[in-house]
Scaffold this active site. Structure first.
Site, PDB file in Angstrom:
ATOM      1  N   GLU A 139      70.261  19.204 100.463  1.00 10.52           N
ATOM      2  CA  GLU A 139      71.429  18.562  99.275  1.00 10.52           C
ATOM      3  C   GLU A 139      72.400  17.557  99.906  1.00 10.52           C
ATOM      4  O   GLU A 139      73.074  18.019 100.955  1.00 10.52           O
ATOM      5  CB  GLU A 139      72.051  19.992  98.666  1.00 10.52           C
ATOM      6  CG  GLU A 139      72.966  19.561  97.391  1.00 10.52           C
ATOM      7  CD  GLU A 139      73.598  20.858  96.790  1.00 10.52           C
ATOM      8  OE1 GLU A 139      74.265  20.555  95.955  1.00 10.52           O
ATOM      9  OE2 GLU A 139      73.650  21.809  97.573  1.00 10.52           O
TER      10      GLU A 139
ATOM     11  N   CYS B 188      70.431  23.338  94.363  1.00 14.53           N
ATOM     12  CA  CYS B 188      71.025  24.297  94.413  1.00 14.53           C
ATOM     13  C   CYS B 188      71.227  25.011  93.278  1.00 14.53           C
ATOM     14  O   CYS B 188      70.137  25.406  92.675  1.00 14.53           O
ATOM     15  CB  CYS B 188      72.647  23.939  95.029  1.00 14.53           C
ATOM     16  SG  CYS B 188      73.557  25.170  95.735  1.00 14.53           S
TER      17      CYS B 188
ATOM     18  N   LYS C 131      73.280  15.704  89.829  1.00 12.23           N
ATOM     19  CA  LYS C 131      73.640  17.242  89.519  1.00 12.23           C
ATOM     20  C   LYS C 131      74.236  17.348  88.332  1.00 12.23           C
ATOM     21  O   LYS C 131      75.498  16.794  88.323  1.00 12.23           O
ATOM     22  CB  LYS C 131      74.128  17.803  90.659  1.00 12.23           C
ATOM     23  CG  LYS C 131      74.415  19.168  90.756  1.00 12.23           C
ATOM     24  CD  LYS C 131      74.792  20.029  92.010  1.00 12.23           C
ATOM     25  CE  LYS C 131      74.959  21.454  91.862  1.00 12.23           C
ATOM     26  NZ  LYS C 131      75.537  22.082  93.253  1.00 12.23           N
TER      27      LYS C 131
END
Length: 364
Positions: free
Chosen positions: A52, A168, A134
């Site tokens: 990430e 995540c 995200k």
């Protein structure tokens, strides 16, 4: 080229790298990215997943510093962040093409005055298949990154099959995961920061990813970052805070049956490598296809807003909206294509249109 998404007799060699960044240096971290691509190519990898926001580095500082003290480090990250398109995307595109490899890279994307947690998927011909952000930064991350939108919740058809990606704790959003499942992802690429919170973080990550493999009937290729002991001390000079920047690593490859296909990397730098036998997808889905014979669309349906986020709109003379200005999530596609090669259009959602409903519905 034959369509790889319809061939369930094929095998793909996948790799996920666990690797430490070069703190405060985009160029230094990129040297490690390109070296890892070369190493994976020597192992015959056709797909490689990075951690990430690996370039230039994950904002670990935001986890140990109070907001009032974060300004200097936030600006330092901004200076080293990645413009899309730009030199980083060009270099990775060229490496993907040179090694005929599909590459999933996490970056801190710099778009005007904002930073975003961005996932980039490069196909084996060097084209960029997907740029997504995200959708909801987690906890401390909200002091660093802006929010993404639904335009990136897409599965794309690549040289190794249908690829979806989340970052995540997006894996704790069942609607986001189901949105990708409805598009029949064959390989799911996960990205986590690693070196956080201790062993409990690694355990939770393993549980969520193995569950997704089982529920979606797809392979999961997951990459986490790692901090050296020296980097931990640099980020958190306070000894009492250093323990929260250790552990939490789980770089792994999981079958559609929820089984590890190789030993996960849980400490230090390394690479998880495994062959993905696509016949396992059918083996799993004949028993439980969450978006097929095991679904009940007459009872439960998902509605997803896939439009790019817009902060302004203009009205035509008749008073109707005629134009929108995006925050950059979608507007960079043309520029990216010019800098990095042809931009492939990701596949559209196969979700069924909803009847008149007021809310999203998901139930187990």
């Amino acid at each position: 080229m034959n369509n790889p998404t319809s061939d369930y007799s094929r095998t793909v060699r996948a790799a996920a790298v666990q690797i430490s960044p070069v703190l405060h240096s985009q160029s230094g971290t990129m040297e490690k990215v390109l070296k890892a691509i070369e190493d994976a190519a020597k192992e015959g990898a056709q797909l490689l997943v990075f951690p990430e926001t690996f370039v230039p580095y994950y904002p670990y500082f935001s986890f140990v510093l109070p907001p009032v003290l974060m300004g200097k480090e936030h600006l330092r990250l901004y200076e080293e962040a990645v413009e899309v398109p730009g030199p980083v995307t060009v270099a990775v595109s060229q490496a993907a093409k040179a090694h005929q490899m599909v590459i999933v890279l996490g970056v801190n994307e710099k778009d005007k005055g904002s930073l975003y947690n961005t996932q980039l998927v490069f196909d084996a011909d060097g084209s960029c298949l997907l740029k997504r952000r995200k959708v909801t930064p987690t906890y401390h991350e909200r002091m660093v990154w802006g929010q993404g939108d639904g335009s990136g919740l897409k599965v794309c058809e690549s040289a190794v099959g249908r690829i979806g990606a989340l970052a995540c704790w997006e894996h704790y959003n069942p609607l986001a995961r189901y949105s990708l499942m409805t598009q029949h992802e064959q390989i799911h690429c996960g990205q986590f920061p690693g070196s956080m919170v201790g062993e409990i973080f690694a355990t939770q990550t393993e549980m969520s990813l193995r569950h997704h493999a089982l529920e979606s009937g797809c392979f999961v290729v997951n990459s986490t970052g790692w901090l050296t002991p020296e980097q931990v001390v640099e980020i958190a000079p306070n000894e009492g805070l250093q323990k929260v920047l250790k552990g939490g690593c789980y770089t792994s490859i999981i079958s559609p049956e929820g089984v590890h296909l190789c030993e996960p990397v849980r400490e230090g730098e390394g690479m998880a490598i495994a062959d993905l036998d696509f016949s396992l997808i059918i083996k799993r889905k004949r028993m439980m296809d969450s978006v097929g014979h095991y679904a009940r669309p007459d009872l439960f349906q998902l509605r997803t807003n896939r439009s790019a986020y817009a902060v302004t709109s203009s009205a035509s003379p008749n008073g109707m909206p005629s134009e929108q200005t995006s925050n950059g999530a979608a507007n960079s596609s043309a520029a990216f294509a010019e800098a990095s090669g042809p931009l492939e259009r990701p596949l559209q959602s196969t979700e069924m249109p909803l009847p008149v409903l007021d809310n999203q519905f998901f139930d187990s």
